[in-house]
Every structure is written in structure tokens, then in C-alpha cells.
Write a protein that holds these residues in place. Structure first.
Motif, PDB file in Angstrom:
ATOM      1  N   PHE A 108      33.853  30.990  -3.466  1.00  0.00           N
ATOM      2  CA  PHE A 108      34.021  30.368  -4.780  1.00  0.00           C
ATOM      3  C   PHE A 108      33.067  30.980  -5.809  1.00  0.00           C
ATOM      4  CE2 PHE A 108      32.499  26.929  -7.712  1.00  0.00           C
ATOM      5  CZ  PHE A 108      33.554  27.043  -8.612  1.00  0.00           C
ATOM      6  N   ILE A 109      31.814  31.191  -5.411  1.00  0.00           N
ATOM      7  CA  ILE A 109      30.848  31.818  -6.323  1.00  0.00           C
ATOM      8  C   ILE A 109      31.323  33.220  -6.701  1.00  0.00           C
ATOM      9  CG2 ILE A 109      28.513  32.770  -6.479  1.00  0.00           C
ATOM     10  CD1 ILE A 109      28.557  29.784  -6.851  1.00  0.00           C
TER      11      ILE A 109
ATOM     12  N   ASN B  45      22.220  26.928  -1.901  1.00  0.00           N
ATOM     13  CA  ASN B  45      22.949  27.323  -3.113  1.00  0.00           C
ATOM     14  C   ASN B  45      22.354  28.574  -3.745  1.00  0.00           C
ATOM     15  OD1 ASN B  45      21.036  26.238  -5.491  1.00  0.00           O
ATOM     16  ND2 ASN B  45      21.012  24.763  -3.811  1.00  0.00           N
ATOM     17  N   GLN B  46      21.043  28.736  -3.646  1.00  0.00           N
ATOM     18  CA  GLN B  46      20.377  29.915  -4.183  1.00  0.00           C
ATOM     19  C   GLN B  46      20.839  31.178  -3.465  1.00  0.00           C
ATOM     20  OE1 GLN B  46      16.160  30.431  -3.201  1.00  0.00           O
ATOM     21  NE2 GLN B  46      15.729  30.857  -5.360  1.00  0.00           N
ATOM     22  N   ILE B  47      20.934  31.105  -2.137  1.00  0.00           N
ATOM     23  CA  ILE B  47      21.347  32.254  -1.338  1.00  0.00           C
ATOM     24  C   ILE B  47      22.822  32.552  -1.547  1.00  0.00           C
ATOM     25  CG2 ILE B  47      21.328  33.270   0.955  1.00  0.00           C
ATOM     26  CD1 ILE B  47      18.548  32.478  -0.288  1.00  0.00           C
ATOM     27  N   TRP B  48      23.650  31.509  -1.629  1.00  0.00           N
ATOM     28  CA  TRP B  48      25.072  31.721  -1.914  1.00  0.00           C
ATOM     29  C   TRP B  48      25.251  32.476  -3.226  1.00  0.00           C
ATOM     30  CZ3 TRP B  48      26.110  25.826  -0.913  1.00  0.00           C
ATOM     31  CH2 TRP B  48      26.079  25.584   0.465  1.00  0.00           C
TER      32      TRP B  48
ATOM     33  N   TYR C 121      27.307  36.149  -6.182  1.00  0.00           N
ATOM     34  CA  TYR C 121      27.616  36.188  -7.613  1.00  0.00           C
ATOM     35  C   TYR C 121      27.578  37.640  -8.078  1.00  0.00           C
ATOM     36  CZ  TYR C 121      27.398  35.266 -12.616  1.00  0.00           C
ATOM     37  OH  TYR C 121      27.653  35.242 -13.966  1.00  0.00           O
ATOM     38  N   ARG C 122      28.695  38.129  -8.579  1.00  0.00           N
ATOM     39  CA  ARG C 122      28.811  39.528  -8.973  1.00  0.00           C
ATOM     40  C   ARG C 122      28.423  39.682 -10.447  1.00  0.00           C
ATOM     41  NH1 ARG C 122      33.759  38.556  -6.857  1.00  0.00           N
ATOM     42  NH2 ARG C 122      34.807  39.243  -8.765  1.00  0.00           N
TER      43      ARG C 122
ATOM     44  N   ASN D  14      38.846  25.423  -2.549  1.00  0.00           N
ATOM     45  CA  ASN D  14      38.554  26.516  -3.463  1.00  0.00           C
ATOM     46  C   ASN D  14      39.575  26.599  -4.586  1.00  0.00           C
ATOM     47  OD1 ASN D  14      36.777  27.117  -1.192  1.00  0.00           O
ATOM     48  ND2 ASN D  14      36.516  29.125  -2.129  1.00  0.00           N
ATOM     49  N   GLU D  15      40.820  26.258  -4.259  1.00  0.00           N
ATOM     50  CA  GLU D  15      41.856  26.280  -5.299  1.00  0.00           C
ATOM     51  C   GLU D  15      41.531  25.262  -6.392  1.00  0.00           C
ATOM     52  OE1 GLU D  15      43.164  28.144  -1.741  1.00  0.00           O
ATOM     53  OE2 GLU D  15      42.458  26.071  -2.024  1.00  0.00           O
TER      54      GLU D  15
END
Length: 539
Positions: free
Chosen positions: A366-367, A387-390, A395-396, A509-510
Motif C-alpha cells: 500500500f505504501i 510503520n517507519q520501516i514500511w 515509499y518510492r 488494499n483496494e
């Protein structure tokens, strides 16, 4: 005649301050009363720690100095965590605190606290002002110290009688001359020459880029250097955003929670060039293993950081922009194709595959999807925990920024930092991502967001546990989840609605992507709650 409080305000005006974050109290009232008559915007936070985090987000977004203000005693003490967070991540802040009257200092009067003593180990410098006439010099020095050399927080503690005291005339100093404070900004020519020779003989080089590249404003020079040489790049957590995430030369974040390909690249390199990176324990757990097979060139503005965590072959002390300019002038090197091909192969081989649970949002993918939906210069503020690691690994980044508490790992950072960043950059998408644990440490700032109409987007990863510690307990403590289960998580959707803020809850995710698209189109603040399975791991 002019009062100390009026001098303080004029000093801020001289420094071009347009916004500050704070919380009033009796002994800082003279200052706020004078501020009331100016165009400087004072943002009332709901807890002083968040004033420092807001100022941090603002400072990072404008690449300048952030300002926060609190009263004496508990007000000043509440700033401490935010100050320490800024210190560890080299964020330039000027933190102003009110203090009890000079003549009663040390008598433990109402709301007295030795804040300069309490903050001694994690401020770049501090002042306890005893004379109204000293205020112009102190403020000039404070802004100079905070923003030069290795940036960091500076504390100014001002007793109330110094604020109400008067002098005949206000004169703001044009220059600063501080004995013993002369940061070295130009790398030594001989060290530059040695570094160029070492680079020229390298077969498997890698650059480790840290937050110092960003705080020094040297990202364009850095990009020029890596494009000219073709050297692969890994980053620390604070260095995320130095390069677009999809750049072929960028391998990813290294460290215990980083990308496997990045760690393998560093451990197979014969030359590691550290650029503005401290390489703390989360970045390189066993630095001795690296220096066994690799030479190390360490470039940093702070000489105390060079060699502190990793033995250095060639130290270069100086401003990153200046050092890169010196290297660019004479560098004559092209990375061997076989090394570039090997690093590229590792990136493909060790690309992570996220785990999925039916009826839940899978946060990593999702990120990743979210990063394709935001504007190119978006600012992502990640909290601390899973959440920080995700966010760090998925995150691109394009041309935007990634803000987080990398050094101190302070939960509750993301929401106030996002507030500061959005005020600084109102035309950019600003998103805070936090867990349900960290959100509950700063959710009172929904009141600030609502009152000021700040269009920040907040994503809460709701997994009903303190995820990172819960994961640690699963691996190392026989799945004994001691006080890490959040059994009474509130209804965050209703909570946001209570503040008049739009919100939604996603169970897939949708759904998450659908609500995120609506959220990003809105010109109002939004809270998106994502239902995440408690067993979702950080990696």
C-alpha cells in the motif's frame, strides 16, 4: 526605551522568522504579548513536545531554522524529548523558554526548572540570559550556531524580569564572532587528493549517503558526482530522498531494518565512501566486518563523528557541498561494469515479497502504491516503529522528502512534524504515517490541525499492538507479549470526526487505495485508518 520581550520579537523578525510553534505560560507572557502585535504567526500546539517536532518539520521543509517556545518548569521540560530528537538528527532549532525571575533562581520557586542544565547533553549550545542588553547578541549567536557547521538545536532561557527589563536602544549585531566556534567548511586539499587516488584504484566502490547530504543542501552536487562516476549508492534512514528510489544506482536503505541488497553491497565493497553519515548501530551493526575488506573515506562537517563508529582510512572534514565540488573538479573514475551488474543483480534477487492476510491492508504494498499517487515533491513523515520501516523501504521517493526520527526514534513525531512541514510548504502533499501506538502519543494535535485548517493527511496503521516491540517479543522472548497489546484502541474514525476532520477505515488494499485517492484530492485534512494484521512484520 525598549523591553526585553520586544527585543526578542525584533530579533526573530531580523532573522526572517515567519512562524513559530509554542504553548504559553505566565513567565513567557511578556514575549507572547509583544508577538501579538506582529505578523509572525504563532501556532498553538496541544503539548510542548509537539512544538519542537512541529518546528523540526518546518525547519526541514524550508531548509532553515525552526523556532519553538514554551514557558518555564513543566513547559520547558516537555520540550526536552523534541529537542533531543532534533539534536540526534542534526535539525537546526532555536528553542525559547521562559524562566522564573533572576533573583529567585535556585530557590525552587513555582515552576522553576534548570532547563539549560537538563538539556546540556543534547543541545548544540544553550544560554541563560541574565541581562536584557545581552538579548540581541544571544539571539544572533543562537541562529548562527543552530544553522552552521553540523546543525542542531540551541536553547535560549529568558527569565521573566529580563523580558520586562528595558534598555535605551535596540541594535541587532551584523556579524557573529564566537571564540572557539569556527566550523571547518573546506576539505583539506591533501585529503581530497588522497581520496581521489583511493577512488581511482577501487574495483567495488559504494557510497553511503546520510542526512548530512540533505541538511547541507548538496543534493545537486551529490547527484552530479554519482552520475559522473557511476558509483552505487546506499543510504541511511536519514539519507532517504537523496536520490529517487527508482534510480538504477540507488540500492536502498542499509542497516538492520534495511534492504538486503544494500547490506550485501556494503559488505562486498572494497571502498565505502561515507557522505554525511554517522553509521550508527542500526545502519551498520558490525563496522569492524566492513573495514576488514574495505577502505573507508568519511566526509563530514563534524570531526567528532569521523571514525567514531567506523575506522576511517581517509577523513575529510568540511561542508559536504564544498568537498563534493573539490572532488568533482578532479575526479576521473568510472565504476567497473561488472560491479554495477552485480549490484543490480542483488537488487533483483533480494527484492522483498510482502506477506498478505485476508481482510487486512498489506502496508508495504500500500505504501508503494501510495507513493505513485502523490505529487512528485510530496513530503512523507514517518513515525517510529514498524510503520517507519514500511515507509523507509517501500515509499518510492521522486523529488520529495522523507522525514522521520532516525537517531532518537521518537514515537509521536510524524503528526506534528507533518503540521510544521505543511505550514512551510502549503502547496505540497504532506502525509504522516503512524501506528496506532504512536498516533495516540500525538493525536491531541488533531485539535491544532482543525483549528488552523492545516491540510495534512494522516494514515494510521491500526494493528492493535505496539508492532515493533511485539515483533521483537515474538522473535526473542518466546512470544510473551508483555504490555504490547493495545486492547482498548479507540475508534480513530469517530475521533477524527469529533474534531470535524474527514476520515475513513480500510480493510483491504483496494479500499485503502480508493480512500487515499479521495484523501489526496481533498483540500482538507484527512485521517485514513488501515486495518493491519498484528502479525505483519517490519520486513
Amino acid at each position: 526605551m525598549i523591553s526585553g520581550a520586544e527585543i526578542m520579537v525584533k530579533c526573530l523578525q531580523e532573522e526572517g522568522v515567519k512562524v513559530l510553534f509554542g504553548y504559553p505560560g505566565a513567565v513567557i507572557c511578556p514575549f507572547f504579548d509583544e508577538l501579538y502585535h506582529t505578523d509572525i504567526k504563532a501556532i498553538l500546539v496541544r503539548q510542548e513536545q509537539n512544538a519542537a517536532h512541529c518546528a523540526s518539520g518546518y525547519a526541514r521543509a524550508i531548509s532553515g531554522v525552526g523556532v519553538c517556545v514554551a514557558t518555564s518548569g513543566p513547559g520547558a521540560l516537555n520540550l526536552i524529548t523534541g529537542i533531543a530528537t532534533a539534536y540526534m538528527d542534526s535539525i537546526p532549532l532555536v528553542c525559547i523558554t521562559g524562566q522564573v525571575r533572576s533573583d529567585v533562581l535556585g530557590r525552587d520557586v513555582f515552576q522553576e526548572a534548570d532547563i539549560t542544565g537538563a538539556c546540556e547533553s543534547f543541545v548544540k549550545h544553550s544560554y541563560l540570559v541574565k541581562n536584557t542588553a545581552d538579548l540581541p547578541r544571544v539571539f544572533k549567536e543562537a541562529f548562527h550556531i543552530a544553522s552552521t557547521g553540523r546543525p542542531g538545536p540551541v536553547l535560549i532561557d529568558v527569565p521573566v524580569d529580563v523580558q520586562t527589563g528595558t534598555i535605551e536602544e535596540f541594535v541587532y549585531p551584523e556579524k557573529v564572532n564566537i571564540i572557539g566556534y569556527k566550523p571547518s567548511v573546506h576539505g583539506h586539499p591533501m585529503q581530497i587528493k588522497r581520496a581521489l587516488e583511493m577512488i581511482k584504484t577501487s574495483k567495488r566502490p559504494v557510497i553511503c549517503a546520510g542526512g548530512g547530504v540533505l541538511t547541507s543542501g548538496s543534493k545537486p552536487k551529490f547527484r552530479e558526482f554519482i552520475e559522473k562516476t557511476g558509483i552505487p549508492v546506499v543510504s541511511t534512514m536519514m539519507g532517504i530522498g537523496i536520490m529517487p528510489s527508482d534510480d538504477p544506482q540507488y540500492v536502498g536503505m542499509l542497516g538492520s531494518h534495511g534492504m538486503k541488497a544494500a547490506n550485501i553491497t556494503v559488505h562486498n565493497a572494497d571502498l565505502v565512501i561515507l557522505c554525511g553519515a554517522r553509521v550508527g548501530d542500526r545502519a551498520v551493526a558490525s563496522p569492524d566486518q566492513v573495514v576488514e575488506h574495505a577502505n573507508v573515506i568519511h566526509i563530514d562537517i563534524d570531526p567528532a563523528e569521523i571514525g567514531k563508529n567506523m575506522k576511517t582510512s581517509i577523513p575529510i572534514v568540511g561542508d559536504m557541498k564544498n568537498v563534493l565540488s573539490q572532488l568533482l573538479k578532479d575526479v576521473d573514475y568510472t565504476t567497473p561494469d561488472e560491479w554495477k551488474a552485480q549490484v543490480s543483480e542483488w537488487k533483483k534477487e533480494y527484492a522483498p515479497v510482502p506477506q498478505k492476510f485476508e481482510g487486512y491492508v498489506e502496508p508495504k504494498s500500500f505504501i508503494s502504491s501510495l507513493s505513485g499517487m502523490v505529487k512528485p515533491k510530496a513530503i512523507m513523515c514517518a513515525d517510529v516503529g514498524q510503520n517507519q520501516i514500511w515507509c523507509a523501504n517501500n515509499y518510492r521517493i521522486k523529488d520529495g522528502r522523507f522525514f522521520t526520527s532516525g537517531g532518537m526514534g521518537t514515537m509521536g513525531y510524524s503528526v506534528p512534524a507533518a503540521v510544521g512541514a505543511k505550514i512551510a510548504r502549503p502547496n505540497r502533499d504532506v502525509i504522516a504515517v503512524c501506528g496506532d501506538g504512536s498516533f495516540q502519543m500525538s493525536m491531541n494535535e488533531l485539535a491544532t490541525i482543525a483549528a488552523e485548517g492545516i491540510n495534512v493527511k494522516i494514515i494510521v496503521m491500526r494493528n492493535t499492538v505496539l508492532g515493533m516491540v511485539h515483533e521483537l517479543q515474538d522473535v526473542h522472548y518466546g512470544s510473551r507479549y508483555a504490555i504490547t497489546e493495545l486492547s482498548t484502541v479507540p475508534d480513530f474514525v469517530k475521533l477524527a470526526q469529533a474534531y470535524g476532520i474527514d476520515s475513513a477505515m480500510a480493510y483491504s488494499n483496494e479500499e485503502a487505495e480508493k480512500y487515499a485517492a479521495e484523501m489526496l484530492k481533498s483540500d482538507k485534512p484527512f485521517v485514513l485508518v488501515c486495518n493491519v494484521h498484528p502479525n505483519t512484520t517490519s520486513r
